[in-house]
Design a protein around this motif. Structure first.
Motif, PDB file in Angstrom:
ATOM      1  N   GLY A  39       0.737  -1.138  -0.198  1.00 39.85           N
ATOM      2  CA  GLY A  39       0.016   0.026  -0.014  1.00 39.85           C
ATOM      3  C   GLY A  39       0.762   1.348   0.234  1.00 39.85           C
ATOM      4  O   GLY A  39       1.809   1.352  -0.929  1.00 39.85           O
ATOM      5  N   SER A  57       4.857   1.432  -0.012  1.00 40.05           N
ATOM      6  CA  SER A  57       5.477   1.289  -1.251  1.00 40.05           C
ATOM      7  C   SER A  57       6.016   2.804  -1.724  1.00 40.05           C
ATOM      8  O   SER A  57       6.893   2.755  -2.467  1.00 40.05           O
ATOM      9  CB  SER A  57       5.041   0.618  -2.127  1.00 40.05           C
ATOM     10  OG  SER A  57       3.765   1.250  -2.706  1.00 40.05           O
ATOM     11  N   VAL A  58       5.468   3.780  -1.143  1.00 34.48           N
ATOM     12  CA  VAL A  58       6.065   5.107  -1.646  1.00 34.48           C
ATOM     13  C   VAL A  58       7.562   5.228  -1.331  1.00 34.48           C
ATOM     14  O   VAL A  58       8.329   5.850  -2.058  1.00 34.48           O
ATOM     15  CB  VAL A  58       5.097   6.199  -0.998  1.00 34.48           C
ATOM     16  CG1 VAL A  58       5.846   7.596  -1.160  1.00 34.48           C
ATOM     17  CG2 VAL A  58       3.840   6.089  -1.663  1.00 34.48           C
ATOM     18  N   GLU A  59       7.842   4.710   0.087  1.00 33.02           N
ATOM     19  CA  GLU A  59       9.126   4.723   0.459  1.00 33.02           C
ATOM     20  C   GLU A  59      10.011   3.760   0.193  1.00 33.02           C
ATOM     21  O   GLU A  59      11.230   3.493   0.593  1.00 33.02           O
ATOM     22  CB  GLU A  59       9.078   5.179   1.948  1.00 33.02           C
ATOM     23  CG  GLU A  59       8.411   6.406   2.284  1.00 33.02           C
ATOM     24  CD  GLU A  59       8.441   7.154   3.599  1.00 33.02           C
ATOM     25  OE1 GLU A  59       9.623   6.920   4.148  1.00 33.02           O
ATOM     26  OE2 GLU A  59       7.481   7.800   4.065  1.00 33.02           O
ATOM     27  N   GLN A  60       9.338   2.571  -0.512  1.00 34.48           N
ATOM     28  CA  GLN A  60      10.504   1.409  -0.610  1.00 34.48           C
ATOM     29  C   GLN A  60      11.242   1.478  -2.038  1.00 34.48           C
ATOM     30  O   GLN A  60      10.609   2.385  -2.977  1.00 34.48           O
ATOM     31  CB  GLN A  60       9.326   0.292  -1.061  1.00 34.48           C
ATOM     32  CG  GLN A  60       8.793  -0.201   0.315  1.00 34.48           C
ATOM     33  CD  GLN A  60       7.963  -1.649   0.144  1.00 34.48           C
ATOM     34  OE1 GLN A  60       7.109  -1.411  -0.751  1.00 34.48           O
ATOM     35  NE2 GLN A  60       7.939  -2.280   1.197  1.00 34.48           N
ATOM     36  N   LYS A  61      12.482   0.938  -1.973  1.00 29.42           N
ATOM     37  CA  LYS A  61      13.260   0.788  -3.217  1.00 29.42           C
ATOM     38  C   LYS A  61      12.669  -0.312  -3.983  1.00 29.42           C
ATOM     39  O   LYS A  61      12.177  -1.240  -3.499  1.00 29.42           O
ATOM     40  CB  LYS A  61      14.538   0.731  -2.988  1.00 29.42           C
ATOM     41  CG  LYS A  61      14.981   2.236  -2.245  1.00 29.42           C
ATOM     42  CD  LYS A  61      16.271   2.633  -2.658  1.00 29.42           C
ATOM     43  CE  LYS A  61      16.692   3.696  -2.410  1.00 29.42           C
ATOM     44  NZ  LYS A  61      18.294   4.224  -2.287  1.00 29.42           N
ATOM     45  N   GLY A  62      12.898  -0.331  -5.370  1.00 27.48           N
ATOM     46  CA  GLY A  62      12.447  -1.598  -6.120  1.00 27.48           C
ATOM     47  C   GLY A  62      13.160  -2.801  -5.663  1.00 27.48           C
ATOM     48  O   GLY A  62      12.506  -3.857  -5.822  1.00 27.48           O
ATOM     49  N   THR A  63      14.414  -2.782  -5.308  1.00 29.34           N
ATOM     50  CA  THR A  63      15.013  -3.894  -4.747  1.00 29.34           C
ATOM     51  C   THR A  63      14.279  -4.564  -3.472  1.00 29.34           C
ATOM     52  O   THR A  63      14.565  -5.686  -3.136  1.00 29.34           O
ATOM     53  CB  THR A  63      16.659  -3.838  -4.392  1.00 29.34           C
ATOM     54  OG1 THR A  63      16.542  -2.533  -3.714  1.00 29.34           O
ATOM     55  CG2 THR A  63      17.235  -3.669  -5.760  1.00 29.34           C
ATOM     56  N   HIS A  99      10.970  -3.835  -2.809  1.00 23.29           N
ATOM     57  CA  HIS A  99       9.530  -4.194  -2.909  1.00 23.29           C
ATOM     58  C   HIS A  99       9.329  -5.602  -3.920  1.00 23.29           C
ATOM     59  O   HIS A  99       8.236  -6.275  -3.596  1.00 23.29           O
ATOM     60  CB  HIS A  99       8.688  -2.829  -3.711  1.00 23.29           C
ATOM     61  CG  HIS A  99       7.326  -3.029  -3.894  1.00 23.29           C
ATOM     62  ND1 HIS A  99       6.373  -2.578  -2.939  1.00 23.29           N
ATOM     63  CD2 HIS A  99       6.668  -3.736  -4.943  1.00 23.29           C
ATOM     64  CE1 HIS A  99       5.181  -3.225  -3.520  1.00 23.29           C
ATOM     65  NE2 HIS A  99       5.329  -3.692  -4.578  1.00 23.29           N
ATOM     66  N   ARG A 100      10.344  -5.461  -4.883  1.00 23.62           N
ATOM     67  CA  ARG A 100       9.833  -6.646  -5.868  1.00 23.62           C
ATOM     68  C   ARG A 100      10.010  -8.133  -5.034  1.00 23.62           C
ATOM     69  O   ARG A 100      10.815  -8.257  -4.227  1.00 23.62           O
ATOM     70  CB  ARG A 100      10.823  -6.643  -6.961  1.00 23.62           C
ATOM     71  CG  ARG A 100      12.360  -6.728  -6.701  1.00 23.62           C
ATOM     72  CD  ARG A 100      13.175  -6.745  -7.883  1.00 23.62           C
ATOM     73  NE  ARG A 100      14.575  -6.717  -7.259  1.00 23.62           N
ATOM     74  CZ  ARG A 100      15.475  -6.560  -8.424  1.00 23.62           C
ATOM     75  NH1 ARG A 100      15.457  -6.409  -9.645  1.00 23.62           N
ATOM     76  NH2 ARG A 100      16.844  -6.596  -7.870  1.00 23.62           N
ATOM     77  N   ASP A 101       9.106  -8.630  -5.281  1.00 28.27           N
ATOM     78  CA  ASP A 101       9.020 -10.109  -4.589  1.00 28.27           C
ATOM     79  C   ASP A 101       9.686 -11.001  -5.224  1.00 28.27           C
ATOM     80  O   ASP A 101       9.230 -11.792  -6.526  1.00 28.27           O
ATOM     81  CB  ASP A 101       7.615 -10.434  -4.166  1.00 28.27           C
ATOM     82  CG  ASP A 101       6.689  -9.534  -3.244  1.00 28.27           C
ATOM     83  OD1 ASP A 101       7.093  -9.132  -2.297  1.00 28.27           O
ATOM     84  OD2 ASP A 101       5.541  -9.071  -3.899  1.00 28.27           O
ATOM     85  N   GLU A 102      10.731 -11.545  -4.884  1.00 29.73           N
ATOM     86  CA  GLU A 102      11.650 -12.498  -5.701  1.00 29.73           C
ATOM     87  C   GLU A 102      11.070 -13.881  -5.713  1.00 29.73           C
ATOM     88  O   GLU A 102      10.436 -14.052  -4.907  1.00 29.73           O
ATOM     89  CB  GLU A 102      13.212 -12.562  -4.971  1.00 29.73           C
ATOM     90  CG  GLU A 102      13.793 -11.097  -5.465  1.00 29.73           C
ATOM     91  CD  GLU A 102      15.240 -11.246  -4.947  1.00 29.73           C
ATOM     92  OE1 GLU A 102      16.122 -11.914  -5.722  1.00 29.73           O
ATOM     93  OE2 GLU A 102      15.659 -10.539  -3.956  1.00 29.73           O
ATOM     94  N   HIS A 152       5.017  -8.157  -0.721  1.00 32.61           N
ATOM     95  CA  HIS A 152       4.771  -6.829  -0.919  1.00 32.61           C
ATOM     96  C   HIS A 152       3.603  -6.380  -1.951  1.00 32.61           C
ATOM     97  O   HIS A 152       2.919  -5.412  -1.849  1.00 32.61           O
ATOM     98  CB  HIS A 152       5.789  -5.835  -1.317  1.00 32.61           C
ATOM     99  CG  HIS A 152       7.063  -5.964  -0.216  1.00 32.61           C
ATOM    100  ND1 HIS A 152       8.255  -6.626  -0.431  1.00 32.61           N
ATOM    101  CD2 HIS A 152       7.074  -5.690   1.118  1.00 32.61           C
ATOM    102  CE1 HIS A 152       9.036  -6.810   0.567  1.00 32.61           C
ATOM    103  NE2 HIS A 152       8.432  -6.079   1.730  1.00 32.61           N
ATOM    104  N   ALA A 153       3.446  -7.314  -2.749  1.00 35.53           N
ATOM    105  CA  ALA A 153       2.443  -6.981  -3.846  1.00 35.53           C
ATOM    106  C   ALA A 153       1.176  -7.272  -3.470  1.00 35.53           C
ATOM    107  O   ALA A 153       0.190  -6.686  -4.001  1.00 35.53           O
ATOM    108  CB  ALA A 153       2.658  -7.973  -5.180  1.00 35.53           C
TER     109      ALA A 153
END
Lengths: 354, 354, 354, 354
Positions: free
Chosen positions: B237, B240-246, B248-251, B261-262
């Motif tokens: 939610g 995620s504004v303050e998350q970096k791509g590395t 947030h992305r769910d490996e 996170h998704a």
């Protein structure tokens, strides 16, 4: 509204049905918003270079809408499907590769195909029609800005200035700082999230169907349908969790509401105050920083995404969110007219104020 | 799904069309969720006492759904329209009184009429059908709890325990504290907001239409259509504004996603992970603490709301949010089947995990 | 399905959303039906010469549908808007000039604009997709022929031969006679009506929603939406007015229905028998034989229509009616799958027979 | 509009959503049409005796519609499910027994369940609201009559008189003859088809969406959705097959159209002339005259239908067809208002005339 087109297909298009006749409309009217969304204009967005020239194929005759469906087309010019051949058999984390594959059995792997944010160019084009109608016929204006990029939160010092910088930042004094942050981010290979605010002024009281198709429900639907959005707020949003009723309720006086915690809707119907929407954009997952995933055989692989991507997809989201808000308001403006044209309340609307 | 009924009218009803045939269904199957939503069970909710006995009027024969529309009815029993006569000519701030009046020209002022949360009893009833189908035929389970009441944030210690206390609180160790807070609040005459989490497990990969009718867009629509909701989040939610791509992305690994996170959707399509939704409920504005408003002549007046109200409407929202999530998932389960029944991916789904 | 485009605009298009993935599809697959509908092929139809080359702009990747919306486009090439300038300020009787003008305030007077039958080229294109799917995935075949042209009624001697003559006549022995009739009609400057039959074979039992969206109701809707259609029949149609119940009811035996007065539907649901539809086409009103009308000032004028018109619009209607039937069956095939995929009746279908 | 209910279930209901507020409405307003459709009033219709008392459960407050959904309910009183036990395992030819069973896997065999024409009582109730609105707010009136019963064709001598006889016959001089015919038919155990005409006067120019949702297409859909209808005509209908263009086109003069072969629509849009619709009703297949069918094992059996049936279902169809026409016109009246409220044509409408 019915759209089509893939990131690296021949063209993207949209059909806008039900637009009232008599609206003066040219392709130039739509290009302003499309330009604002366009890539390749600064080093802070994807370097894909698309002219994004929209063509009106129908529904406009001698300069005015006729009431017939308006067909809009944008050709893809800068396709580089080869960039994507290496990820053909891998699922990029945080992307729709895996879900498309599992839903449809196969997928157009060229730049995300239908799942690419390139699709949003047609939303902006269609939204441009709604926007022009709302402005000219109903006195409704819509604007927006980026309120937060990762750790950087902006004050809304001059919202109009957001249209003049590549970050859609409403505080001119912060531009240098943002630029440095974005340059550093791009060099690091990482990406960041953002928060975008969208506001509509001049909205008349009475738009919205009060149960399932509340105005705010349709706005939430519209915003959450934009690529990368993970959250939507109306008015006080999540802050209302900690508010007391005496604080949240917007008291009414003969000269207007005292506050606008509601964000412009009451019971799903517009109140005449400004509609205030906030949406959260996740950071893109297309990174040149390697990560774990699996391939089509379910085997573990490392994936790296090359190609041309936005380090902060939220940066270009402002015109898209504005377009979606315009489309929702236009729909409800017409829906309300269908049912309630004859209504005469004998009451003067309470003056709205943000 | 098409519903009708007002807070103090004769009855409330809903028609559920398109339910697959062959589902075992009795009125008792629906009463569990309805009971959980019911008022008057503790001192912490509205003291209106409605049995909320649902009747199945059609669409079920010899114990099974037939494929024909299912008509559900709940009679209103504890109507006290007189309670509302004093606010007949006033607009309660934070309520839909004013917007209904301006949209329709007049309004059913008895307890908010159609705008009352009483309408949600039919959502819970209809959602109960979806829920039973999803559980029995698709292995999808839905649950929820209150994660925050004003300043009190709860850890999710034991989500199942949320069904056993009047606050839907998932942390049994906090119950005493919550009770004291609520008692104090009620005595003060004020109200408070809340945050509710809703989770679906066992959702197959592939639900959701990937552009305008994304699964998360339809969930946002459903949640925001519930009375008092001001914000909706999927997965991370607004965080995620303050998350970096590395981050947030769910490996992805052969044994499952590393994180969620998704919140269970990628590109608007379910990923097989848990669907995780959070929604914000504003504090009710029906207070016995006086405030400013105007009457039908636009003259300033003081308004006080008597009657029987919930000091925290979010408390009873858990079953409503669960019902709405069930309805959206059911719709997309059937929609996906229409288009993609024949799809054979040859891939095994990645194991989902929260 | 959402279409756009005018008779003399830049292009016509249609978006087909919801097509299942995995259908092999090329532009050539659609050109057969489009060719059958095309003008200018014989002296018996309009002399406008349009190549009608359809382009697939999206939704197909590496030769197969992907499940994404399919965008189709046909450019207008042989526009001659000047032909129409003289009727700019007049209302042609039997045409939509007057109703468009009164509904929308003005109109695209070039060849009827949106009201032109030119719009049907996109229906045929979209129908081609449905048709191919139904044939390959469901074993449903659709064909049609002209059963009557004015006073000439044809026996259905060889329905396949209808595809080989410009009149879509199913009786090869009558071709000479028809040709003479049409030549004489064309010379006279007048036009004539026609009746077209459309048949679907191999339709499974169970398609159709049994109350408002009965299969036959949707077929009637589809047929009546074709330009110039004034009547629709299913099975015995108007002949059933004079039938007794003992005659009309199609008795059932273990080897099949004895008759097909029902035309393939019972209670709005397909019965497994052939779907048999008949539709009536009015004679075109675009004639070089003068008649009375009024102009934009309401003054009486004489009007004559020059330009390139069909003396019998029903002649080219066969592929259009086939396309519309295909689209309806495709919709209901998918709708039925959504609700009833799991149904297992344990009964063998009764063999269908015309 | 969303309806529910079976022939021998607890009740039938319908939800009417979107009705404009401010329409004076009581249950008595709806009973007139319901009475006209009711069974058991003469020996010429089914002997099932249902009071058909409609209840308005919502959407009306202090005598006026509020804009909220209107819920209507009719209880079933004279259920005799036992009458049907003997046909539980057989498929009645000409009925929906077989198609329901094959679509849904099982069926409510009590009097046809959902497929019974009893469902139409709710259409008449809902249509009554549309009818009252159209009459009071738009000056549109709708009436109808039976134009043919089997071999008996009637002249339209006095359409108003059709409301005063059990045959809805518009020629009072033929009543004796019809009565004898019907008595003889009933004694024979057989049934007969009928043709019903439905007319709307005072329809403004401009109703109808001009491509897929043409006004006449939606009317055809509505009529064909009525139980037993096998054909629909607008205006000249199938007679236009044999008409020449010079005959069919309705010439225009400053004082009105010279004729009305079009039946009130041009290009799918109402022309201001009377809307003239004709529909064909098949003879009922519920006969006490034995015929061939199969049972659930596919074995040949003889079937006889006892119970209470109409020898000519077309006899009671007049109010149903009127209701359906009212509903379609109401929808298009509101839809047109959504898009075209602002249109000002500066033209006076051409006076309509039948």
């Amino acid at each position: 509204m019915s759209s089509f087109g893939e990131s690296h297909g021949a063209a993207l298009g949209i059909v806008v049905d039900g637009c009232p006749p008599g609206l003066a409309l040219t392709e130039a009217d739509l290009m302003g918003d499309i330009e604002r969304r366009r890539t390749g204009k600064s080093r802070h967005t994807s370097q894909r270079r698309e002219p994004d020239q929209v063509r009106i194929l129908s529904g406009v005759f001698e300069g005015f809408t006729t009431g017939a469906p308006i067909g809009l087309l944008v050709d893809n010019v800068d396709q580089r499907p080869k960039d994507y051949s290496r990820i053909k058999d891998q699922f990029r984390p945080g992307h729709a590769d895996y879900t498309y594959h599992m839903k449809y059995g196969f997928r157009d792997y060229r730049g995300g195909g239908r799942s690419s944010a390139r699709e949003t160019v047609m939303r902006v084009a269609a939204g441009g029609i709604a926007r022009k109608y709302l402005q000219e016929k109903a006195g409704i204006n819509i604007y927006g800005y980026v309120r937060q990029i990762g750790p950087l939160r902006f004050d809304v010092v001059d919202p109009a200035s957001a249209y003049d910088n590549p970050f859609f930042c409403p505080d001119p004094s912060r531009l240098k700082e943002v630029e440095q942050y974005m340059d550093q981010l791009r060099k690091s290979g990482d990406s960041i999230g953002a928060r975008v605010d969208t506001i509509a002024t001049g909205v008349p009281v009475g738009l919205g169907e009060p149960v399932f198709d509340k105005l705010d429900a349709d706005i939430a639907h519209a915003m959450m349908s934009i690529n990368a959005v993970k959250g939507v707020e109306i008015g006080a949003g999540f802050a209302s969790v900690e508010q007391k009723g005496t604080e949240h309720r917007d008291e009414i006086t003969p000269t207007g509401f005292k506050t606008n915690h509601a964000g412009g809707t009451l019971g799903g119907i517009s109140s005449g105050q400004d509609i205030v929407v906030s949406s959260a954009y996740k950071p893109t997952s297309s990174l040149r920083l390697e990560c774990d995933t699996v391939d089509h055989q379910g085997q573990p692989v490392k994936v790296v995404t090359h190609g041309r991507h936005d380090p902060c997809v939220g940066l270009r989201a402002t015109p898209i969110a504005e377009a979606m808000l315009a489309i929702v308001l236009m729909d409800h403006y017409l829906r309300n007219r269908a049912q309630n044209t004859d209504v005469d309340t004998k009451l003067k609307p309470i003056p709205g104020q943000a």
